[in-house]
Design a protein around this motif. Structure first.
Motif, short mmCIF file in Angstrom:
data_model
loop_
_atom_site.label_atom_id
_atom_site.label_comp_id
_atom_site.label_asym_id
_atom_site.label_seq_id
_atom_site.Cartn_x
_atom_site.Cartn_y
_atom_site.Cartn_z
N PRO A 293 0.80 -1.24 0.00
CA PRO A 293 0.00 0.00 0.00
C PRO A 293 0.83 1.27 0.00
CG PRO A 293 -0.83 -1.57 1.63
CD PRO A 293 0.50 -2.07 1.19
N SER A 294 2.13 1.20 0.28
CA SER A 294 2.93 2.43 0.31
C SER A 294 3.06 3.06 -1.06
CB SER A 294 4.33 2.15 0.89
OG SER A 294 5.11 1.39 -0.01
N SER A 295 2.67 2.33 -2.11
CA SER A 295 2.65 2.92 -3.46
C SER A 295 1.70 4.11 -3.51
CB SER A 295 2.24 1.88 -4.50
OG SER A 295 0.96 1.35 -4.21
N LEU A 296 0.81 4.20 -2.52
CA LEU A 296 -0.07 5.37 -2.44
C LEU A 296 0.73 6.66 -2.31
CD1 LEU A 296 -2.90 4.07 -0.08
CD2 LEU A 296 -3.18 4.80 -2.45
N LEU A 297 1.93 6.59 -1.69
CA LEU A 297 2.76 7.79 -1.55
C LEU A 297 3.17 8.32 -2.91
CD1 LEU A 297 5.08 6.92 1.48
CD2 LEU A 297 3.23 8.60 1.41
N ASN A 298 3.61 7.41 -3.80
CA ASN A 298 3.98 7.82 -5.15
C ASN A 298 2.78 8.35 -5.92
OD1 ASN A 298 6.65 7.17 -4.84
ND2 ASN A 298 6.62 5.39 -6.19
N GLN A 299 1.61 7.78 -5.68
CA GLN A 299 0.41 8.10 -6.44
C GLN A 299 -0.41 9.23 -5.81
OE1 GLN A 299 -0.42 6.63 -9.40
NE2 GLN A 299 1.52 5.54 -9.28
N GLN A 300 0.00 9.65 -4.60
CA GLN A 300 -0.81 10.60 -3.83
C GLN A 300 -1.18 11.84 -4.64
OE1 GLN A 300 -0.75 9.91 0.12
NE2 GLN A 300 -2.79 10.43 -0.50
N SER A 301 -0.17 12.47 -5.23
CA SER A 301 -0.43 13.71 -5.96
C SER A 301 -1.37 13.48 -7.14
CB SER A 301 0.89 14.30 -6.47
OG SER A 301 1.75 14.60 -5.39
N LEU A 302 -1.16 12.37 -7.86
CA LEU A 302 -1.97 12.10 -9.04
C LEU A 302 -3.41 11.75 -8.67
CD1 LEU A 302 0.61 10.00 -11.10
CD2 LEU A 302 0.14 12.46 -11.23
N ALA A 408 18.59 -7.57 6.68
CA ALA A 408 18.69 -7.59 5.21
C ALA A 408 17.51 -8.34 4.61
CB ALA A 408 20.01 -8.23 4.79
N THR A 409 17.10 -9.43 5.24
CA THR A 409 15.98 -10.22 4.72
C THR A 409 14.68 -9.44 4.80
OG1 THR A 409 17.07 -12.27 5.45
CG2 THR A 409 14.71 -12.39 4.98
N ILE A 410 14.44 -8.82 5.95
CA ILE A 410 13.19 -8.07 6.14
C ILE A 410 13.15 -6.85 5.22
CG2 ILE A 410 12.27 -6.35 7.75
CD1 ILE A 410 12.95 -10.08 8.45
N LEU A 411 14.28 -6.15 5.06
CA LEU A 411 14.30 -4.98 4.19
C LEU A 411 14.25 -5.36 2.72
CD1 LEU A 411 16.80 -2.74 6.18
CD2 LEU A 411 14.32 -2.46 5.97
N SER A 412 14.72 -6.55 2.37
CA SER A 412 14.55 -7.04 1.00
C SER A 412 13.08 -7.29 0.72
CB SER A 412 15.36 -8.32 0.79
OG SER A 412 16.75 -8.08 0.88
N ALA A 413 12.38 -7.86 1.70
CA ALA A 413 10.93 -8.06 1.56
C ALA A 413 10.22 -6.71 1.47
CB ALA A 413 10.40 -8.86 2.74
N TYR A 414 10.70 -5.74 2.22
CA TYR A 414 10.18 -4.37 2.15
C TYR A 414 10.30 -3.83 0.73
CZ TYR A 414 11.12 0.72 2.53
OH TYR A 414 11.17 2.07 2.34
N CYS A 415 11.45 -4.12 0.08
CA CYS A 415 11.64 -3.69 -1.30
C CYS A 415 10.66 -4.37 -2.24
CB CYS A 415 13.07 -4.01 -1.75
SG CYS A 415 14.34 -3.07 -0.91
N ILE A 416 10.45 -5.66 -2.03
CA ILE A 416 9.53 -6.41 -2.90
C ILE A 416 8.13 -5.80 -2.83
CG2 ILE A 416 8.37 -8.63 -3.21
CD1 ILE A 416 11.00 -9.95 -2.29
N GLY A 417 7.67 -5.49 -1.62
CA GLY A 417 6.36 -4.86 -1.46
C GLY A 417 6.28 -3.51 -2.14
N ASN A 418 7.33 -2.69 -1.95
CA ASN A 418 7.35 -1.37 -2.56
C ASN A 418 7.48 -1.44 -4.08
OD1 ASN A 418 7.45 1.12 -0.66
ND2 ASN A 418 8.66 -0.43 0.42
N ALA A 419 8.21 -2.46 -4.58
CA ALA A 419 8.37 -2.61 -6.02
C ALA A 419 7.09 -3.10 -6.67
CB ALA A 419 9.52 -3.56 -6.33
N ALA A 420 6.37 -3.99 -5.98
CA ALA A 420 5.14 -4.55 -6.54
C ALA A 420 4.00 -3.54 -6.52
CB ALA A 420 4.74 -5.80 -5.77
N GLY A 421 3.97 -2.69 -5.50
CA GLY A 421 2.87 -1.75 -5.35
C GLY A 421 2.59 -0.87 -6.56
N PRO A 422 3.61 -0.20 -7.12
CA PRO A 422 3.34 0.68 -8.27
C PRO A 422 2.80 -0.04 -9.49
CG PRO A 422 5.47 1.20 -7.29
CD PRO A 422 4.99 -0.07 -6.63
N LEU A 423 3.02 -1.35 -9.60
CA LEU A 423 2.54 -2.09 -10.76
C LEU A 423 1.02 -2.17 -10.83
CD1 LEU A 423 5.10 -5.05 -10.74
CD2 LEU A 423 5.23 -2.90 -12.01
#
Length: 513
Positions: A293-302, A408-423
């Motif tokens: 859901p953090s992809s909302l930050l990127n999309q907030q303005s739009l 590193a494992t948890i932050l890698s998962a954090y990246c996966i969530g953030n990368a998937a969100g904008p899609l």
């Protein structure tokens, strides 16, 4: 070997210097107790020198890197699409996929960054990364096409991988487990929207507002990098602002953590334990789902612009999510600290208004602009769940190598969530679309995904708590050889909390809930 020495070997387990925590060198053999008032004085001194660099209120710390998420969306409003000669299709690809590229760089360098944080001085390594990050952010202003933007986004992600992990390590070095929850919670952001609103009023020939936004944020980050190099400590054992006696007391304060301070030697057995520990993967799954859901930050303005607001109104409204985030995180960590063993319950509670916001955005009529905006802002209320999880993970992981690998494992998962969100945010999945030129109907695919995350995440928090309760139900003296000033070899007792044992190896370790 004499019979006397043999007797000693049978009663004690000797340990090599490379195996023990760096804090053991300071407190081994120490028998005095630390007075509460003195411990409080030391903590306040640490706060004065560390927290200004880690807290958003001073505009210094890792929140400047998170500002970048909103910077991308704000730049869309400020004219970056036209200035970089991107077609509509390229811009859609840019806003949806370039955020993913940022996290691709992040995840590729996450494990190397964490290993470097163990090998090199933490403060110096972070300052180098922040410096490179500032340069990359400034280069945005010179980009003339999509390819250039892609390169700098990848570089930003690679550098950002050291910041959150570094802050988690520093918190575990300087603070008790209860104090860590509050300190992690103090990382928040609000300034970006105000900066974006301000640069809209900058009128210069040949230099667009979005370019000023990048330069201003890059300048602030450069100041942060310089501050980190000279002011940020690497460890309580060598902190420049502590006297030798205060360093001993700063380490002594942490005995209750049962996690030690730091160990520069990589231990393969701890890495294996981290990767085979159930709670590592439960936290990783939580981290991924919390950040879709953090992809909302990127999309907030739009999204706000699609509600019919002007550029100025939209940019100013993007300040509000930062304020909400700051307030919800602050209240969340305060509640979790005041009520013992309540991290899972408090984190789960904040997903309720987030789920309500998702429902409002999709069920209210398009004419109810105020209600739609409220729903949009409510959907950001869930952030304390992830912040508490980060602090909780730090609290329940012992052993420096294990902590590094787990982070590193948890932050890698954090990246996966953030990368998937904008899609999710494709043209056909806009918040509303016109139907038969008369009415508007909701297309709820992204919001359905976000709503599902808001249901699963609190359940995961409760499951993690149940696992830790079970582990708590399950759970010899060590000596270190030291040479005195007159050249004699003596054996001094080393407390288990400074042996760099993992949370599984140390049977005195208890998980906080």
């Amino acid at each position: 070997m004499t019979s006397e020495s043999s007797s000693v070997d049978q009663k004690h387990a000797g340990v090599s210097v490379c195996k023990v925590d760096t804090g053991a060198q300071l407190v081994a053999g120490l028998t005095s107790t630390l007075e509460p008032n003195e411990a409080l004085r030391i903590r306040r001194k640490i706060d004065r020198h560390i927290m200004p660099l880690m807290c958003n209120r001073r505009l210094l710390a890792d929140r400047i890197q998170f500002m970048d998420k909103i910077t991308l969306g704000s730049a869309a409003i400020l004219g970056i699409q036209k200035a970089t000669h991107l077609t509509t299709n390229e811009w859609d690809f840019f806003i949806l996929r370039l955020g993913t590229a940022f996290y691709l760089g992040y995840i590729l360098f996450e494990y190397p960054q964490n290993l470097a944080l163990q090998r090199f001085p933490v403060g110096k390594w972070m300052s180098i990364n922040i410096f490179v990050w500032a340069v990359a952010l400034a280069i945005h202003a010179a980009c003339k096409n999509f390819r250039g933007l892609l390169v700098v986004r990848l570089l930003l992600g690679a550098c950002e991988g050291s910041i959150t992990a570094g802050f988690l390590i520093v918190c575990s070095m300087f603070y008790t487990r209860t104090e860590q929850t509050l300190r992690v919670g103090y990382w928040s952001q609000v300034i970006s929207g105000f900066i974006s609103f301000g640069v809209l009023h900058i009128k210069t020939t040949g230099f667009e507002p979005w370019q000023w936004l990048m330069i201003i944020t890059a300048t602030m980050t450069m100041i942060l990098a310089i501050s980190f190099w000279f002011l940020f400590p690497d460890s309580p054992t060598n902190a420049w602002f502590l006297t030798p006696d205060e360093r001993v007391k700063a380490v002594q304060r942490l005995k209750e953590n049962q996690t030690g301070v730091e160990n520069k030697h990589f231990k393969m057995e701890q890495m294996i334990e981290a990767l085979t520990d159930l709670k590592t993967w439960l936290f990783a799954l939580l981290s991924a789902l919390c950040n879709v859901p953090s992809s909302l930050l990127n999309q907030q303005s739009l999204i706000l612009a699609s509600f019919g607001f002007s550029y100025l109104q939209t940019t100013l409204l993007t300040c509000i999510p930062g304020v909400i985030q700051m307030l919800t995180i602050f209240t969340g960590v305060r509640l979790a600290t005041r009520r013992p063993n309540s991290r899972a319950y408090v984190g789960a509670m904040y997903f309720v208004p987030g789920l309500a916001g998702v429902l409002l955005v999709n069920l209210l009529p398009w004419s109810n602009q105020a209600g739609l905006v409220v729903g949009q802002f409510l959907s950001g209320f869930a952030i304390p769940g992830f912040v508490l999880a980060l602090a909780w993970l730090n609290n329940v992981t012992a052993g420096h190598t294990k902590r590094v690998v787990t982070n590193a494992t948890i932050l890698s998962a954090y990246c996966i969530g953030n990368a998937a969100g904008p899609l999710m945010w494709k043209a056909q999945y806009k918040p509303r679309k016109k139907y038969n030129d008369q009415s508007y109907t909701a297309t709820t695919v992204p919001w359905a995904v976000i709503g599902t995350c808001y249901v699963v995440c609190p359940l995961l928090l409760l499951l993690i708590r149940a696992v830790l309760v079970r582990e708590n139900r399950i759970h010899k003296q060590y000596v270190l050889e030291r040479i005195t000033e007159d050249g004699k070899r003596v054996e001094v007792t080393v407390d288990k909390e400074f042996l760099d044992l993992t949370d599984r190896q140390n049977r005195d370790f208890r998980y906080v809930l």
